[in-house]
Design an enzyme around this catalytic site. Structure first.
Site, mmCIF file in Angstrom:
data_model
loop_
_atom_site.group_PDB
_atom_site.id
_atom_site.type_symbol
_atom_site.label_atom_id
_atom_site.label_comp_id
_atom_site.label_asym_id
_atom_site.label_seq_id
_atom_site.Cartn_x
_atom_site.Cartn_y
_atom_site.Cartn_z
ATOM 1 N N ALA A 124 0.836 -1.213 0.000
ATOM 2 C CA ALA A 124 0.000 0.000 0.000
ATOM 3 C C ALA A 124 0.864 1.255 0.000
ATOM 4 C CB ALA A 124 -0.938 -0.018 1.198
ATOM 5 N N GLU A 127 -2.229 6.753 -2.776
ATOM 6 C CA GLU A 127 -3.350 7.368 -2.048
ATOM 7 C C GLU A 127 -4.245 8.088 -3.065
ATOM 8 O OE1 GLU A 127 -1.897 9.728 1.227
ATOM 9 O OE2 GLU A 127 -0.785 8.019 2.051
ATOM 10 N N SER A 132 1.794 8.774 -8.932
ATOM 11 C CA SER A 132 3.183 8.901 -9.410
ATOM 12 C C SER A 132 4.037 9.683 -8.426
ATOM 13 C CB SER A 132 3.205 9.605 -10.769
ATOM 14 O OG SER A 132 2.614 8.784 -11.752
ATOM 15 N N ASP A 241 11.425 -1.509 -7.994
ATOM 16 C CA ASP A 241 12.380 -1.913 -9.042
ATOM 17 C C ASP A 241 12.177 -3.390 -9.375
ATOM 18 O OD1 ASP A 241 13.591 0.548 -9.393
ATOM 19 O OD2 ASP A 241 15.250 0.139 -7.998
ATOM 20 N N GLY A 243 9.462 -5.178 -8.556
ATOM 21 C CA GLY A 243 8.079 -5.363 -9.013
ATOM 22 C C GLY A 243 7.940 -5.079 -10.502
ATOM 23 N N GLY A 344 -10.376 -9.003 -36.459
ATOM 24 C CA GLY A 344 -11.605 -8.347 -36.919
ATOM 25 C C GLY A 344 -12.716 -8.474 -35.890
ATOM 26 N N GLU A 368 2.563 0.152 -10.946
ATOM 27 C CA GLU A 368 3.981 0.017 -10.570
ATOM 28 C C GLU A 368 4.869 1.015 -11.335
ATOM 29 O OE1 GLU A 368 5.434 -3.749 -9.483
ATOM 30 O OE2 GLU A 368 3.440 -4.537 -9.071
HETATM 31 N N1 CAA Z 1 16.056 2.547 -5.019
HETATM 32 C C1 CAA Z 1 16.458 3.068 -3.826
HETATM 33 N N2 CAA Z 1 16.314 4.387 -3.514
HETATM 34 C C2 CAA Z 1 15.739 5.188 -4.438
HETATM 35 C C3 CAA Z 1 15.304 4.719 -5.689
HETATM 36 C C4 CAA Z 1 15.488 3.336 -5.970
HETATM 37 N N3 CAA Z 1 15.093 2.805 -7.118
HETATM 38 N N4 CAA Z 1 14.776 5.754 -6.386
HETATM 39 C C5 CAA Z 1 14.881 6.847 -5.607
HETATM 40 N N5 CAA Z 1 15.464 6.509 -4.426
HETATM 41 C C6 CAA Z 1 15.815 7.383 -3.320
HETATM 42 C C7 CAA Z 1 16.670 8.523 -3.828
HETATM 43 O O1 CAA Z 1 18.048 8.159 -3.868
HETATM 44 C C8 CAA Z 1 16.395 9.625 -2.809
HETATM 45 O O2 CAA Z 1 17.165 9.418 -1.640
HETATM 46 P P1 CAA Z 1 18.448 10.370 -1.309
HETATM 47 O O3 CAA Z 1 17.873 11.750 -1.171
HETATM 48 O O4 CAA Z 1 18.979 9.797 -0.046
HETATM 49 O O5 CAA Z 1 19.369 10.235 -2.475
HETATM 50 C C9 CAA Z 1 14.947 9.370 -2.418
HETATM 51 O O6 CAA Z 1 14.645 8.019 -2.795
HETATM 52 C C10 CAA Z 1 14.001 10.313 -3.156
HETATM 53 O O7 CAA Z 1 14.199 10.120 -4.531
HETATM 54 P P2 CAA Z 1 13.764 11.185 -5.625
HETATM 55 O O8 CAA Z 1 14.206 12.537 -5.189
HETATM 56 O O9 CAA Z 1 14.200 10.670 -6.959
HETATM 57 O O10 CAA Z 1 12.178 11.141 -5.473
HETATM 58 P P3 CAA Z 1 11.045 11.781 -6.358
HETATM 59 O O11 CAA Z 1 10.038 12.377 -5.457
HETATM 60 O O12 CAA Z 1 11.630 12.630 -7.442
HETATM 61 O O13 CAA Z 1 10.332 10.471 -6.982
HETATM 62 C C11 CAA Z 1 9.930 8.785 -8.582
HETATM 63 C C12 CAA Z 1 10.950 9.567 -7.755
HETATM 64 C C13 CAA Z 1 10.760 7.898 -9.491
HETATM 65 C C14 CAA Z 1 9.039 9.657 -9.424
HETATM 66 C C15 CAA Z 1 9.072 7.920 -7.608
HETATM 67 O O14 CAA Z 1 8.231 8.724 -6.838
HETATM 68 C C16 CAA Z 1 8.268 6.870 -8.316
HETATM 69 O O15 CAA Z 1 8.785 5.802 -8.693
HETATM 70 N N6 CAA Z 1 6.937 7.124 -8.494
HETATM 71 C C17 CAA Z 1 6.051 6.103 -9.001
HETATM 72 C C18 CAA Z 1 5.401 5.366 -7.878
HETATM 73 C C19 CAA Z 1 4.865 4.058 -8.319
HETATM 74 O O16 CAA Z 1 5.493 3.308 -9.045
HETATM 75 N N7 CAA Z 1 3.684 3.734 -7.824
HETATM 76 C C20 CAA Z 1 3.098 2.466 -8.093
HETATM 77 C C21 CAA Z 1 2.158 2.148 -7.001
HETATM 78 S S1 CAA Z 1 2.248 0.516 -6.456
HETATM 79 C C22 CAA Z 1 1.328 -0.396 -7.520
HETATM 80 O O17 CAA Z 1 0.985 -0.004 -8.588
HETATM 81 C C23 CAA Z 1 1.102 -1.742 -6.990
HETATM 82 C C24 CAA Z 1 -0.008 -2.508 -7.528
HETATM 83 O O18 CAA Z 1 -1.082 -2.435 -7.012
HETATM 84 C C25 CAA Z 1 0.230 -3.509 -8.557
#
Ligand code: CAA
Length: 386
Positions: A124, A127, A132, A241, A243, A344, A368
């Site tokens: 979870a 929200e 995103s 990652d 997932g 078709g 995801e």
């Molecule tokens: N692994 C580890 N740490 C990570 C990371 C990763 N892949 N990606 C980012 N981080 C860390 C960063 O290093 C940073 O930490 P530091 O400040 O210590 O360096 C911290 O996380 C914040 O990172 P960002 O500043 O890059 O964060 P952001 O606000 O710009 O967001 C984003 C990055 C890639 C947009 C992220 O928010 C994202 O992936 N959004 C999508 C969310 C998503 O996939 N939701 C799916 C919902 S779940 C679902 O769908 C399940 C289902 O039901 C099937």
């Protein structure tokens, strides 16, 4: 460089294929039409080791590698995308997170029954107002003097939410710290203060149940914190990652099913005195479908292999996972679209599974991490720019 699979990888692929073709494919359309959760099949998949493929045997899983997981996911998705969604969330988003960040006690208690398929796990993060932009979450966990936390708020779009026993939950513990103020908790859905909200009626993957969940003064002990306080966002991103490789595998399975149906139909269906597969316009579509399918398949295996290396030696596989998910999901949308077109009227009819494949493909570009988020991850990683 070795393109051969190991005996273990081939064996789980064979187990998944056999179950998928004998037990899932014959009932997939019916479960989709009713929007019914396939509980009996999921239990049986658990008994076959398919609900915790990468979970070590001592925690109730099959103890296999990430390539094995991808191969099994492809087989299940080729029969039904909804079954593979439930399998994917259980395997990667739930089990993977707890395995990586949970304590020994947490793993014994909360991974074992879920990996064995005796109960179902969920994840979870999303929200109503944050998808995103995951760090914009509002659900709060407030620390108490005794070290426990009181949780209030809502999560939405929770895959397997209506049936989950345990949930890996992300909550804001310190809003002033932004991403570093997010923590992860293990939620037992039987406890007071947990409520399941409305179930989402969906375009596709209709047999996978999705709902809102709500917490009112739900109390969780410090022993149910996963990782350390403030580590939640990194846990969520790391888990996603992994997932994303599951969703990419799902997209490949779906594409393969649509492609194979198209090859058979293009040979069988006659128009203007010939099999429609003899026409250049159909041949062009078939060739492009095959190229996209193969590219997606190998990118999925590369990402799974990269994850295996990272699991052993450390390092990241975010780019490989995002490239695989983006390519495979957009290919699945394109391939299923072309498959409907080539079939078709039969492609549009519920007499054949093509319209279901087409509806199911769309979600792979959304959950995801949307395609736009995958592009953002890839470009940020490649350029080092924000
Ligand atoms: N692994 C580890 N740490 C990570 C990371 C990763 N892949 N990606 C980012 N981080 C860390 C960063 O290093 C940073 O930490 P530091 O400040 O210590 O360096 C911290 O996380 C914040 O990172 P960002 O500043 O890059 O964060 P952001 O606000 O710009 O967001 C984003 C990055 C890639 C947009 C992220 O928010 C994202 O992936 N959004 C999508 C969310 C998503 O996939 N939701 C799916 C919902 S779940 C679902 O769908 C399940 C289902 O039901 C099937």
């Amino acid at each position: 460089m070795d393109f051969n699979f190991t005996e273990d990888q081939l064996s789980i692929q064979a187990v998944a294929r056999d179950f998928a073709q004998k037990r899932i494919a014959p009932v997939a359309a019916e479960f989709d039409a009713k929007g019914e959760f396939p509980l009996d099949n999921i239990r049986e998949m658990g008994a076959l080791g398919l609900m915790g493929i990468e979970v070590p045997v001592e925690y109730g899983g099959a103890g296999m590698d990430s390539v094995s997981y991808a191969l099994a996911m492809i087989e299940i998705a080729a029969a039904d995308c909804a079954h593979s969604t439930i399998m994917s969330v259980n395997n990667t988003l739930y089990c993977n997170g707890l395995l990586k960040f949970g304590t020994e006690e947490q793993k014994q208690k909360y991974v074992r029954p879920i990996a064995a398929g005796e109960a179902i796990g969920a994840f979870a993060l999303t929200e109503p107002q944050s998808g995103s932009d995951a760090t914009a979450m509002k659900l709060r966990a407030v620390k108490q003097a005794d070290g426990s936390f009181v949780i209030n708020g809502k999560k939405s779009w929770i895959t397997s939410g209506p049936v989950a026993k345990y949930i890996l939950l992300f909550a804001m513990t310190d809003p002033a710290k932004g991403p570093k103020g997010i923590s992860a908790f293990l939620i037992d859905t039987a406890r007071e203060g947990f409520h399941r909200g409305k179930t989402e009626p969906k375009l596709g993957i209709r047999a996978s149940a999705t709902c809102e969940i709500e917490f009112t003064d739900y109390r969780v002990g410090a022993e149910d914190l996963i990782g350390t306080e403030g580590e939640g966002f990194k846990i969520a991103m790391g888990v996603l990652d992994a997932g994303r490789i599951g969703i990419a595998s799902q997209a490949v399975g779906l594409s393969r099913a649509a492609y194979e149906a198209t090859i058979a139909y293009s040979k069988d269906r006659k128009a203007f005195g010939q099999s429609i597969g003899s026409f250049q316009m159909i041949q062009q579509k078939i060739a492009d479908m095959k190229c996209k399918l193969d590219a997606s398949y190998w990118l999925v295996l590369r990402a799974a292999w990269a994850k295996q290396q990272a699991d052993k030696n450390g390092g990241k596989f975010s780019t490989e996972a995002a490239v695989a998910k983006l390519t495979a999901s957009e290919s699945a949308m394109w391939i299923t679209h072309q498959a409907v077109q080539i079939h078709g009227g039969m492609g549009y009819s519920k007499e054949m599974p093509l319209e279901r494949y087409f509806r199911d493909a769309k979600i792979t570009e959304i959950y995801e991490g949307t395609s736009e988020i995958q592009r953002m991850v890839i470009a940020r990683n490649e350029t080092g720019l924000r």
